[in-house]
Design an enzyme around this catalytic site. Structure first.
Site, PDB file in Angstrom:
ATOM      1  N   ASN A  70      -8.824  10.193  16.132  1.00  0.00           N
ATOM      2  CA  ASN A  70      -7.358   9.721  15.940  1.00  0.00           C
ATOM      3  C   ASN A  70      -6.897  10.138  14.703  1.00  0.00           C
ATOM      4  O   ASN A  70      -7.371  10.718  14.136  1.00  0.00           O
ATOM      5  CB  ASN A  70      -7.948   8.024  15.977  1.00  0.00           C
ATOM      6  CG  ASN A  70      -8.213   7.450  16.632  1.00  0.00           C
ATOM      7  OD1 ASN A  70      -8.160   8.219  17.738  1.00  0.00           O
ATOM      8  ND2 ASN A  70      -8.352   6.098  16.709  1.00  0.00           N
ATOM      9  N   ARG A  99     -11.483   7.715  22.940  1.00  0.00           N
ATOM     10  CA  ARG A  99     -12.155   8.832  22.124  1.00  0.00           C
ATOM     11  C   ARG A  99     -14.162   8.719  22.892  1.00  0.00           C
ATOM     12  O   ARG A  99     -14.527   9.739  22.877  1.00  0.00           O
ATOM     13  CB  ARG A  99     -11.954   8.991  20.275  1.00  0.00           C
ATOM     14  CG  ARG A  99     -11.352   9.128  19.602  1.00  0.00           C
ATOM     15  CD  ARG A  99     -11.143   8.907  18.709  1.00  0.00           C
ATOM     16  NE  ARG A  99     -11.729   7.453  18.195  1.00  0.00           N
ATOM     17  CZ  ARG A  99     -11.894   6.807  17.328  1.00  0.00           C
ATOM     18  NH1 ARG A  99     -12.328   7.613  16.361  1.00  0.00           N
ATOM     19  NH2 ARG A  99     -11.922   5.766  16.693  1.00  0.00           N
TER      20      ARG A  99
END
Length: 102
Positions: A45, A27
Site C-alpha cells: 500500500n 494485496r
C-alpha cells in the site's frame, strides 16, 4: 503457469493501481494470484491510497497479472492501472510478497 524456463525472457514492471483498493484484502489477493501465475516481486500500500507492485516474469505472465490487477477483485474499484517497464539490469526476485506500507 510456472516461471523458471531459462529460454523465456524475464521482464519487470512497476505497477501503480489507483481506486478503492485498500482495506479490502486486495494485496493478499494479489499475492495469491501472483503465486498461481508464477510471478515474482512484491506488493504494498502507498500512503496516497494506491497500491504499488513490482512484477517479474515472462511477458505472458505479466500480461495475465496486469489483466487481473486491472479487473481487481470483486470488492475493488480500480480506476487506473499505470504500468512502467523496468529496463535491465534489475534485481531478480525469488518470491512474491507483501511489503509494509510506504
Amino acid at each position: 503457469m510456472e516461471s523458471g524456463d531459462k529460454d523465456e525472457p524475464l521482464e519487470t514492471r512497476l505497477v501503480r493501481v489507483r481506486g478503492d483498493v485498500q482495506g479490502i484484502g486486495y494485496r493478499e489477493a494479489c499475492v495469491r494470484r501472483a503465486h498461481s501465475l508464477g510471478v515474482t516481486g512484491w506488493v504494498r500500500n502507498r500512503m496516497d491510497g494506491s497500491v504499488e507492485a513490482i512484477l517479474q516474469g515472462s511477458p505472458e505472465q505479466l500480461a495475465n497479472m496486469c489483466a487481473w490487477l486491472s479487473e481487481g477483485m470483486s470488492a475493488a474499484l480500480v480506476e487506473e492501472l499505470e504500468v512502467t517497464e523496468v529496463p535491465p539490469p534489475f534485481l531478480r526476485f525469488d518470491i512474491f510478497e507483501r511489503l509494509p506500507t510506504l
